[in-house]
Enzyme design. Structure first.
Site, PDB file in Angstrom:
ATOM      1  N   ASP A 195      21.236  72.455  80.776  1.00 33.65           N
ATOM      2  CA  ASP A 195      21.819  73.388  79.818  1.00 33.65           C
ATOM      3  C   ASP A 195      22.315  74.629  80.559  1.00 33.65           C
ATOM      4  O   ASP A 195      21.591  75.197  81.383  1.00 33.65           O
ATOM      5  CB  ASP A 195      20.780  73.785  78.762  1.00 33.65           C
ATOM      6  CG  ASP A 195      21.392  74.581  77.630  1.00 33.65           C
ATOM      7  OD1 ASP A 195      21.954  73.951  76.722  1.00 33.65           O
ATOM      8  OD2 ASP A 195      21.319  75.827  77.670  1.00 33.65           O
ATOM      9  N   ASP A 198      27.282  73.164  75.657  1.00 27.46           N
ATOM     10  CA  ASP A 198      26.846  73.702  76.943  1.00 27.46           C
ATOM     11  C   ASP A 198      25.787  72.801  77.586  1.00 27.46           C
ATOM     12  O   ASP A 198      25.038  73.240  78.450  1.00 27.46           O
ATOM     13  CB  ASP A 198      26.290  75.122  76.774  1.00 27.46           C
ATOM     14  CG  ASP A 198      25.131  75.184  75.791  1.00 27.46           C
ATOM     15  OD1 ASP A 198      24.820  74.135  75.173  1.00 27.46           O
ATOM     16  OD2 ASP A 198      24.550  76.269  75.621  1.00 27.46           O
TER      17      ASP A 198
END
Length: 412
Positions: free
Chosen positions: A284, A327
């Site tokens: 992430d 993301d």
């Protein structure tokens, strides 16, 4: 004297003509053999090419069916409690249920069917391992093919597997008696708890691609010569390029979530059968929302591209790198336990710890693109979802420890 010379000339021409006849027959026979061999070879090639095109089209049809079934499933899950309440009714003729919700969803299903050209679209619940009951049906209620709520039908093997494993799948071409040939995609409808409470299904009739298949068949039969190769190869390339495009994330150039789900399922199956190690890494991007809010989405996109390049350059050739969310990235590491996965993860963290300079108009912005990484290794007692949840949970553990860190899921 003249008679003797004429006789010699006749005797000389006789053998010449015989030789010419034998030579001509030999050429013709060779030509016939060559033509027959060429016709056989190209006919065989045409048959193989036709079957390959057929398989590609059917495979693509199955993917489209699964994609649409997945979209329908996600739509139902937005108000899954209403679906659960409707599915829990046992006698739809005598028990009260939310008719307003049912009618609204029926209209949605009919609209989807008309706008997409699918043959059938439906939602169902499990009655037993052998039977299902329909909840929603995209057919008009006055159609002879309409299945009223609660209508019972047989459970197929693939349906049962989707119910049990909670993984979207598509059939090949199935010939249903009295109905015809269909390619069907199924996607589970899951409650907030993760329990599978129903299936969304989409049927594409093989007649949906019948016109295209007939054209290909006629083309192969009539032009079984070099022109077949010159015409079919570009068609195959187009289908292949389209298949590739559907599996690539256009922003980063990495594989997309669709490809990730497909390959991870295959890798888990292979690891289970071969007992070879398999690890999954979830990554992430830290603070991407802050970067988007502060500098704009164009800078955020540049960050995603930079991160994807660093992931790609830090992984092995056998690793599968994917972007699976806004993301969020994932790396599937075949033949790698957590020890090897940690080495790859450290390389990614080291490359991500270097500030990157991104242009914003005429100025340059220095960004510290850091990642939080979670790693999990597949074990024989795991399901596919367990592996994803373990890696995802490890990623959140890493994020809670600070930026640019990695956490490894430990077997329970």
């Amino acid at each position: 004297m003249a008679n003797r010379e004429g006789k010699k000339e006749t005797e000389r021409r006789g053998p010449d003509k015989a030789f010419a006849r034998r030579f001509s027959i030999g050429i013709v026979l060779k030509l016939v053999v060559v033509i027959i061999s060429l016709v056989f070879f190209i006919s065989l090639l045409g048959y193989i090419l036709y079957n390959n095109v057929y398989d590609l089209i059917v495979q693509e049809l199955g993917k489209n069916a699964v994609d649409l079934a997945t979209s329908v499933s996600r739509f139902i899950e937005e108000d899954v409690e209403s679906f659960i309440a409707l599915a829990s009714v046992t006698d739809y003729e005598n028990e009260e249920f939310d008719t307003e919700y049912y009618e609204r969803m029926q209209q949605v299903f009919q609209d989807i069917r008309e706008s997409t050209g699918v043959s059938f679209i439906f939602a169902e619940k499990m009655l037993s391992s052998e039977e299902i009951a329909y909840i929603f049906d995209g057919e008009p209620s006055d159609s002879g093919l309409f299945s009223p709520i609660g209508s019972v039908d047989q459970m197929g093997e693939l349906e049962l597997r989707v119910f049990k494993e909670g993984i979207a799948e598509a059939t090949g071409v199935v010939d249903w008696q009295d109905w015809g040939k269909f390619v069907t995609g199924y996607c589970p409808i899951t409650a907030d708890s993760g329990e599978v409470v129903g299936l969304a299904g989409v049927d594409f009739s093989i007649e949906y691609i019948g016109t295209l298949l007939n054209r290909v068949r006629i083309f192969v039969i009539i032009t079984f010569a070099t022109i077949i190769l010159l015409s079919v190869i570009p068609a195959c390339k187009m289908l292949r390029d389209r298949a590739i495009a559907l599996n690539i994330d256009f922003k980063t150039g990495l594989h997309n979530r669709r490809y990730f789900e497909f390959v991870l399922k295959s890798c888990v199956s292979h690891a289970r059968k071969s007992s070879k190690p398999l690890s999954l890494m979830i990554l992430d991007v830290d603070m991407l929302k802050v970067i988007n809010d502060r500098h704009g989405h164009s800078i955020g996109d540049a960050v995603l591209k930079s991160v994807s390049e660093r992931i790609r350059s830090s992984t092995r050739n056998t690793d599968i790198c994917c972007r699976i969310g806004g993301d969020e990235f994932a790396v599937i590491l075949p033949n790698a336990g957590t020890d090897k996965a940690e080495i790859v993860g450290k390389r990614i963290l080291e490359s991500s710890s270097v500030a990157d300079v991104v242009k914003e108009g005429d100025s340059e912005v220095a960004l510290d693109e850091t990642l939080s990484i979670g790693v999990a290794e597949f074990t024989s007692d795991m399901k596919l979802q367990d592996l994803k949840e373990a890696a995802d949970s490890a990623m959140y553990d890493a994020k809670s420890k600070g930026r640019n860190t990695m956490a490894v899921s430990k077997p329970s």
